[in-house]
Design a protein around this motif. Structure first.
Motif, short mmCIF file in Angstrom:
data_model
loop_
_atom_site.label_atom_id
_atom_site.label_comp_id
_atom_site.label_asym_id
_atom_site.label_seq_id
_atom_site.Cartn_x
_atom_site.Cartn_y
_atom_site.Cartn_z
N ASP A 205 0.83 -1.20 0.00
CA ASP A 205 0.00 0.00 0.00
C ASP A 205 0.87 1.26 0.00
OD1 ASP A 205 -2.55 1.35 0.20
OD2 ASP A 205 -1.91 1.89 2.22
N ASP A 206 1.98 1.18 0.73
CA ASP A 206 2.91 2.30 0.83
C ASP A 206 3.49 2.65 -0.54
OD1 ASP A 206 3.40 3.75 3.07
OD2 ASP A 206 5.49 3.10 3.19
N ARG A 208 2.17 2.53 -3.28
CA ARG A 208 1.20 3.31 -4.05
C ARG A 208 1.50 4.81 -3.93
NH1 ARG A 208 -4.51 4.61 -2.15
NH2 ARG A 208 -3.49 4.15 -0.20
N ARG A 209 1.88 5.19 -2.70
CA ARG A 209 2.16 6.60 -2.47
C ARG A 209 3.42 7.03 -3.22
NH1 ARG A 209 -1.15 5.96 2.02
NH2 ARG A 209 0.04 4.39 3.13
N VAL A 210 4.41 6.11 -3.28
CA VAL A 210 5.68 6.43 -3.95
C VAL A 210 5.49 6.45 -5.46
CG1 VAL A 210 8.08 5.69 -4.23
CG2 VAL A 210 6.92 5.29 -2.06
N THR A 211 4.79 5.44 -5.99
CA THR A 211 4.71 5.30 -7.45
C THR A 211 3.45 5.96 -8.02
OG1 THR A 211 3.50 3.24 -7.20
CG2 THR A 211 5.88 3.06 -7.38
N ASP A 212 2.58 6.39 -7.09
CA ASP A 212 1.31 6.96 -7.52
C ASP A 212 0.50 5.97 -8.38
OD1 ASP A 212 -0.44 9.00 -7.25
OD2 ASP A 212 0.20 10.07 -9.03
N GLN A 213 0.70 4.70 -8.15
CA GLN A 213 0.02 3.67 -8.93
C GLN A 213 -0.63 2.68 -7.96
OE1 GLN A 213 0.26 2.88 -12.41
NE2 GLN A 213 1.25 4.83 -12.81
N GLU A 214 -1.79 2.20 -8.31
CA GLU A 214 -2.41 1.13 -7.52
C GLU A 214 -1.57 -0.14 -7.68
OE1 GLU A 214 -3.91 -0.32 -5.13
OE2 GLU A 214 -5.91 0.46 -5.55
#
Ligand code: NAD
Length: 289
Positions: A205-206, A208-214
């Motif tokens: 989940d984390d 997602r924040r770095v890659t801006d991808q689900e």
């Protein structure tokens, strides 16, 4: 059908384990009446609606009064308080057990509350799912599963055997264990694996924040299998780690050492170390049915 083993059984807490016990007791015919109590009104209402037990009571004491077997099936951190609440109404000759996932702390919290003439013997059915609550139980949960029996030193042998016969009638295979040994074994085979599964979901989940991808949306079968247990009840697992601190930290320390060794092998391109490690652990895993 078996003979009745305990005339009246009281289940304190009406979630996955207690619910499954009630259904398995009815299947086996080992109790004449099953009473139950859960702290939340909503759980009690659901239990009444689905007829999970014969009689849903509005207090733990009302459920436990007159019972021959009282089962504490609440989160581990609540065991001591529940035992204190029911202690004044326990009938002489009654047996009290718990189904908690940790044993040393439960023994220390519950045993001092148990009045003379009443026997306390711990149980831990090694069976569960990631579901919780009164609708999650099913009669087959304990079939062919271990149930670890943890008697205190002064336990009455006859009552320990009666409890073993009870769990056997519910489908489980019993084995006796000392509380400290129980806690370290369960830290390895259950507690730390849950922590790692929770962590893996957190890491995904984390990302997602770095890659801006689900990321989780694309999770493959391996990730899904491995993290299924991270859907388990947070209160139960919070209590497990708070009450099995030493064993969990010991196993986590060993786990981190192994992980660091593999991390180093990956960094240095040490394929032999990785291959040997995976070969050894694959053989062990294949031996687990
Ligand atoms: P659950 O969340 O499905 O049910 C817990 C029940 O306890 C609920 O009915 C809740 O309302 C009630 N409750 C909570 N606090 C209470 C309190 N203070 N007084 C009265 N009722 C209270 O949980 P579960 O999976 O049935 O777990 C119950 C126990 O069994 C825990 O101690 C857990 O460690 C142990 N256990 C769980 C598993 C598993 O995989 N779920 C396996 C073996 C043992």
């Amino acid at each position: 059908m078996n003979d009745v083993i305990f005339d009246r059984v009281a289940l304190i807490g009406l979630g996955l384990i207690a619910g499954s016990m009630s259904l398995a007791m009815r299947r086996a015919g080992v109790a004449r009446e099953i009473t139950g109590y859960a702290r939340s009104q909503a759980t009690r209402d659901t239990a009444r609606e689905i007829g999970l037990v014969d009689r849903v009571c509005d207090s733990a004491a009302a459920a436990a009064e007159g019972a021959d077997l009282v089962v504490l099936a609440v989160p581990v951190g609540a065991m001591g308080a529940v035992a204190a609440e029911i202690a004044p109404v326990l009938k002489p000759g009654a047996v009290v057990t718990d189904v908690g996932s940790v044993k040393r702390s439960v023994l220390e919290a519950v045993l001092p509350q148990i009045p003379e003439g009443v026997q306390f013997v711990g149980s831990h059915p090694m069976a569960g799912t990631e579901h919780s609550g009164p609708r999650s139980g099913f009669a087959e949960l304990f079939d062919n599963r271990w149930c670890l029996i943890v008697p205190p030193e002064q336990a009455d042998e006859g009552e320990v055997r009666r409890l073993e016969a009870f769990w056997a009638a519910l489908g489980a295979t019993t084995e006796r264990m000392d509380p400290d040994h129980h806690d370290i074994v369960c830290a390895v085979v259950s507690h730390v694996p849950h922590l790692i599964a929770y962590t893996m979901v957190g890491v995904a989940d984390d990302l997602r924040r770095v890659t801006d991808q689900e990321v989780i949306k694309f999770s493959a079968a391996g990730f899904r299998d491995f993290t299924r247990i991270a859907a388990s009840d947070p209160t139960m697992w919070r209590d497990v780690f708070l009450t099995n601190k030493d064993a969990a930290l010991e196993i986590l320390g060993r786990f981190t050492e192994e992980l660091f060794a593999l991390q180093r092998a990956i960094r240095t391109g040490d394929g032999d170390t990785l291959h040997d490690y995976f070969t050894r652990t694959r053989a062990i895993r294949r031996g687990i049915i």
